[in-house]
Scaffold this motif. Structure first.
Motif: not given
Ligand code: FAQ
Length: 337
Positions: A131, A134-135, A292, A297, A300
């Motif tokens: 996860s 994805n930021y 996300t 997210g 992504n």
């Protein structure tokens, strides 16, 4: 900080793909169970239950994809690093992540799953990756925070995997952890330097910590009570420490580091609990985590599109390598004749 000294020799990669017996064989199962119970290593040529093999392929391929996609948020900053030194460090780090992906794909291949199958899973959006990637990395402080917190969380999770019951995964992780330790330190050191800088630089670091802290806590996976795979994976000696216990270890290790750095961790509920001898911390936003993980997210789509494009752009390299290998084989055959 997270380093451990490892003196276990790396063994040559085992590539054979064993044939499991066609009928469930109690004797094989008993031998497998007793090896796992005695903390022995299962090797590619050994019989193993299908579910064990499936769990490993799932976890190792997700892990490999995470390393490969994980190159992107930091890779974006190589051309914008603030000095030659920082650029050289970042190039080395991003290359290391690529190498980790390759060791891990190789480890998964020993279980009989081809690299093409795994990549197809990633590129079609079916396979998961962490996860955390994805930021967005908005500024240079984010690059330092990724090293400090994301690599810090990754090492916390990965050190127990060096004792995983599956030999090729455990051996790959020993090497990965040695490198991740450098990654964490370079991030922390970059932030220490920024925290000695201007008020604006200090504010950038604090802002980056505020944006990444909760996402890093979620990286360890759902709470134990909601983790469908944990109990069986721990029974098999794949996972050694549960998601919640690792998360707690990470919080406890990070609080004093934040103090030395001079930043505040963005959690009003974070405090030392004398009775538990651990820090208490606040609620993680699991809805945001699952959104996300399931594709919604902030990055992504961008990450997957970049990855697919890089793979397609590299087709000519794979074609050239295959053509060269065919040519070598033809020469060898002619010489042997
Ligand atoms: N993101 O029952 P559990 C790195 C999924 S490497 C996305 O607890 P499990 C280096 C999980 O897959 C970072 N999905 O599952 C680096 C499962 O989905 P499934 C990656 C997540 O496997 C640094 C479902 O939720 N590290 O950072 C996440 O027992 C900097 C249920 O969960 C590894 O992969 C998540 N965060 O435990 C690179 C380490 N968490 O398969 C570049 C190896 C959970 O049913 C720059 N993996 N899920 O569809 C593991 O230790 C485990 O697989 C866990 C999850 C702990 C990640």
């Amino acid at each position: 900080m997270y380093t451990q000294s490892f003196n276990v020799p790396d063994s040559a990669g085992l590539k054979s793909v064993p044939q499991a017996p066609s009928t469930e064989n109690l004797e094989f199962q008993a031998r497998f169970d007793s090896k796992v119970d005695a903390d022995g290593k299962i090797e590619p040529q050994d019989w193993m239950p299908d579910a064990y093999r499936k769990t490993l392929v799932r976890q190792i391929s997700q892990h490999a994809h995470s390393e490969i996609v994980g190159m992107l948020p930091e890779g974006n900053w190589i051309s914008r690093a603030p000095s030659l030194k920082r650029k050289a460090i970042l190039i080395a780090k991003v290359q290391d992540e690529g190498g980790h992906g390759l060791y891990l794909y190789s480890a998964a291949e020993t279980l009989g799953t081809s690299r093409d199958q795994m990549l197809e899973g990633l590129h079609s959006g079916k396979a998961k990756y962490s996860s955390i990637f994805n930021y967005p990395t908005l500024n240079w402080a984010d690059v330092g925070v990724v090293g400090w917190l994301v690599d810090g969380a990754a090492i916390m999770n990965q050190i127990p995997l060096c004792r995983c019951s599956y030999g090729p995964y455990a051996r790959a992780m020993i090497r990965v952890c040695k490198e991740e330790s450098f990654h964490q330190r370079q991030g922390y050191e970059a932030l220490l330097v920024m925290m000695q800088g201007t008020a604006e630089q200090k504010a950038m670091v604090q802002d980056a910590v505020n944006r990444w802290w909760w996402k890093c806590l979620a990286m360890f996976g759902p709470p134990d009570a909601d983790s469908p795979h944990s109990a069986q994976a721990m029974r098999w000696g794949i996972k050694r420490i549960s998601n919640d216990d690792l998360r707690q270890k990470f919080v406890d290790a990070t609080v004093p580091q934040a103090k030395v750095l001079g930043v505040t961790l963005p959690d009003p509920d974070l405090k030392w609990n004398e009775e538990r001898q651990h820090h208490d911390y606040g609620q993680i936003d699991w809805d945001e985590f699952w959104a996300t993980v399931n594709g919604s997210g902030p990055c992504n789509k961008e990450r997957l599109a970049t990855r697919v494009k890089a793979h397609n752009d590299g087709q000519w390299v794979r074609d050239a390598a295959l053509a060269y290998s065919r040519k070598q084989q033809t020469h060898a055959t002619k010489e042997a004749a």
